[in-house]
Design an enzyme around this catalytic site. Structure first.
Site, PDB file in Angstrom:
ATOM      1  N   ASP A 104       0.846  -1.200   0.000  1.00  0.00           N
ATOM      2  CA  ASP A 104       0.000   0.000   0.000  1.00  0.00           C
ATOM      3  C   ASP A 104       0.881   1.250   0.000  1.00  0.00           C
ATOM      4  O   ASP A 104       2.029   1.210   0.439  1.00  0.00           O
ATOM      5  CB  ASP A 104      -0.919  -0.035   1.234  1.00  0.00           C
ATOM      6  CG  ASP A 104      -2.090   0.917   1.089  1.00  0.00           C
ATOM      7  OD1 ASP A 104      -2.344   1.408  -0.024  1.00  0.00           O
ATOM      8  OD2 ASP A 104      -2.769   1.175   2.107  1.00  0.00           O
ATOM      9  N   ASN A 145     -11.026  -2.240  -5.470  1.00  0.00           N
ATOM     10  CA  ASN A 145     -10.199  -1.346  -6.295  1.00  0.00           C
ATOM     11  C   ASN A 145     -10.848  -0.996  -7.642  1.00  0.00           C
ATOM     12  O   ASN A 145     -10.389  -0.079  -8.331  1.00  0.00           O
ATOM     13  CB  ASN A 145      -8.797  -1.925  -6.508  1.00  0.00           C
ATOM     14  CG  ASN A 145      -7.917  -1.874  -5.275  1.00  0.00           C
ATOM     15  OD1 ASN A 145      -7.099  -2.744  -5.029  1.00  0.00           O
ATOM     16  ND2 ASN A 145      -8.078  -0.825  -4.464  1.00  0.00           N
TER      17      ASN A 145
END
Ligand code: IPE
Ligand code: IPE
Ligand code: MG
Length: 240
Positions: free
Chosen positions: A18, A66
């Site tokens: 991330d 996502n």
């Protein structure tokens, strides 16, 4: 570089990579530049973990959530993924590394699907090392999918309801061939699991590091491994 040795054996490490977007923004670059650099870090981590004899890696590369991102960014993510497999497939073969995917790849662009399928096919007979890439993956979706698969097997008489327990349920998960996850590392400072391997992480040690993934080198990983070595894993028991 000084040789690193694990004091406590680790079979399986999972990563939530991330912070690619924020890392790039801080450098006045488009978010997608962060994803590009991220691929370099992935292969470095794969090499390093092979060297220290870790058996399996799980990597969160694209979540079911996502899809909520702009199409341009999603397209680039898959483009970089295709390049990643094109560029490094031979290395995975050299490591006798089996590539598996967790998640529903039928929703991915066709070209990406082909490249990923090819990587799975070429490496399917390897067992020395496993690279599990989570693509269009959601932990809740995986658990529901597993329930449906188990239900099918019961309906078809392949198993009975009594056969279903925490050992056999594992067979219906994408990760059925993988050892328990010893350590989960999330980069970028966020402290949540964002629908990652929810079932598998039941007894995993967690490390949340502020380093963003494009800066997460094997040196940074070594720091996490040292921290892991200080953890006392009790699994509900007590120690004398
Ligand atoms: C992780 O980086 C990569 C993926 C989720 C695909 P991000 O793109 O989430 O980067 P940040 O968290 O927005 O900085
Ligand atoms: C989790 O990161 C998904 C991946 C790393 C592939 P996100 O950046 O999408 O997670 P949230 O939205 O911050 O929870
Ligand atoms: Mg993020």
């Amino acid at each position: 570089m000084e040789k690193f040795e694990l004091k406590k054996p680790i079979n399986h490490i999972a990563f939530i990579m991330d912070g690619n977007g924020r890392w790039a923004k801080r450098r006045m670059m488009p978010r997608t530049y962060g994803h590009k650099v991220a691929c370099k870090r992935i292969i470095e981590i794969v090499r390093f973990l092979k060297e220290i004899n870790v058996k399996a890696i799980s990597l969160y590369a694209f979540s079911t959530e996502n899809w909520n991102r702009p199409k341009d960014e999603i397209d680039k993510l898959f483009e970089y993924l295709e390049e990643f497999f094109d560029e490094y497939i031979q290395e995975f073969i050299n490591y006798k590394c089996k590539i598996i995917v967790s998640g529903d790849i039928s929703k991915l662009p066709e070209k990406t699907q082909k490249i990923v399928q090819k990587a799975i096919e070429i490496t399917k007979d390897f067992h020395d090392y496993i690279f599990n890439i989570c693509l269009n993956y959601g932990g809740r979706q995986e658990i529901v999918r597993a329930c449906k698969l188990a239900y099918e097997d019961i309906k078809e008489g392949k198993i009975t309801e009594k056969d279903l327990n925490i050992d056999t349920f594992k067979n219906y998960l994408y990760t059925h061939d993988l050892p328990e996850i010893d350590l989960m590392i999330r980069t970028s400072g966020e402290q949540r699991i964002s629908n990652f391997l929810m079932y598998q992480l039941a007894y995993t040690e967690f490390i949340f590091t502020k380093t963003c993934w494009p800066d997460f080198t094997p040196e940074k990983l070594k720091e996490c491994l040292k921290e892991y070595e200080t953890r006392d894993r009790r699994f509900g028991a007590i120690k004398e």
